[in-house]
Design a protein around this motif. Structure first.
Motif, mmCIF file in Angstrom:
data_model
loop_
_atom_site.group_PDB
_atom_site.id
_atom_site.type_symbol
_atom_site.label_atom_id
_atom_site.label_comp_id
_atom_site.label_asym_id
_atom_site.label_seq_id
_atom_site.Cartn_x
_atom_site.Cartn_y
_atom_site.Cartn_z
ATOM 1 N N GLN A 78 17.562 -20.885 -7.897
ATOM 2 C CA GLN A 78 18.848 -20.810 -8.619
ATOM 3 C C GLN A 78 18.696 -21.939 -9.510
ATOM 4 N N ALA A 79 19.466 -21.753 -10.574
ATOM 5 C CA ALA A 79 19.506 -22.733 -11.659
ATOM 6 C C ALA A 79 19.830 -24.101 -11.475
ATOM 7 N N ASP A 80 21.117 -24.201 -10.483
ATOM 8 C CA ASP A 80 21.446 -25.399 -10.133
ATOM 9 C C ASP A 80 20.533 -26.087 -9.271
ATOM 10 N N ASP A 81 19.606 -25.491 -8.513
ATOM 11 C CA ASP A 81 18.605 -26.443 -7.833
ATOM 12 C C ASP A 81 17.617 -27.206 -8.757
ATOM 13 N N SER A 82 17.096 -26.351 -9.569
ATOM 14 C CA SER A 82 16.324 -27.044 -10.622
ATOM 15 C C SER A 82 17.049 -28.177 -11.482
ATOM 16 N N SER A 83 18.434 -28.074 -11.849
ATOM 17 C CA SER A 83 19.048 -29.069 -12.418
ATOM 18 C C SER A 83 19.243 -30.349 -11.702
ATOM 19 N N VAL A 84 19.392 -30.134 -10.332
ATOM 20 C CA VAL A 84 19.764 -31.189 -9.284
ATOM 21 C C VAL A 84 18.337 -32.015 -9.159
ATOM 22 N N GLU A 139 17.993 -33.934 -12.350
ATOM 23 C CA GLU A 139 18.771 -35.150 -12.393
ATOM 24 C C GLU A 139 18.341 -36.437 -11.717
#
Length: 212
Positions: free
Chosen positions: A20-26, A29
């Motif tokens: 999921q895109a949010d896993d990559s974003s986390v 960061e």
């Protein structure tokens, strides 16, 4: 070229379903909070039957943008240095140095994600968060390219500190790297990322402008 890919694979270090895109974003960061890092590492490699086939130790460092240092000191010395533009791979035993464009190294190993922030690089990988028993925050990274010698890489953090990572290669070998004695890279240690070609070694220059 196989020797180059093998050494880079040993880094990744530097990981099965599409993320999921949010896993990559986390994950990005967390990595962006590590402007620089220097640590000792211990390495254990097991084969497909879970038999230990190699143990080692050395020093690992990274810094933005596009710089890292990997010095395996035991049992056999090898050195990989990215200076921000080029990637240098030195095999003292064979007395040879391979140099390539850093951008080309991205395709060889997910360790490149540790020092990359651009979208094009991250688009080459799937990222998904996993929940280990240790309670650490771990992320599974898988290259989208079928030509990669690395099948998966798992990167783990204790709060914000990178603590360990491991990789599974196409032959079923599992390499575990544990980091200790972590500090930031001091100003007088920036020379770690400057590779000086030793005298009397063979140079395999694979950079795109090598023939120019």
């Amino acid at each position: 070229m196989k020797k180059c890919i093998g050494l880079l694979s040993m880094l990744a270090v530097l990981l099965a379903a599409p993320a999921q895109a949010d896993d990559s974003s986390v994950l990005r960061e967390k990595l962006e909070s590590l402007d620089s890092l220097k640590a000792d590492f211990s390495q254990t490699v097991t084969d497909i039957n879970n038999k230990v086939i190699q143990s080692g130790e050395g020093v690992f460092a990274l810094a933005y943008p596009n710089k890292f240092y990997w010095h395996l000191t035991q049992p056999d010395e090898s050195l990989i240095v990215a200076d921000g533009k080029d990637l240098w791979i030195f095999n003292p035993f064979a007395e040879e140095v391979t140099v390539m464009d850093f951008a080309d190294a991205v395709e060889a190993s997910p360790i490149a994600l540790l020092v990359h922030r651009d979208e094009a690089t991250w688009a080459q990988y799937h990222v998904s968060q996993v929940k280990p028993e240790s309670g650490k925050a771990c992320y599974l990274i898988k290259p989208k390219s079928l030509e990669s010698s690395v099948v998966t890489v798992n990167v783990c953090f204790d709060t914000t500190q990178l603590t360990d990572f491991n990789l599974l290669d196409e032959q079923g070998n599992h390499s575990q790297f544990v980091l200790t004695n972590q500090t930031s890279v001091a100003e007088d240690e920036q020379s770690l990322f400057d590779f000086v070609v030793p005298a009397n070694v063979d140079i395999d220059d694979q950079r795109s402008n090598a023939a120019q």
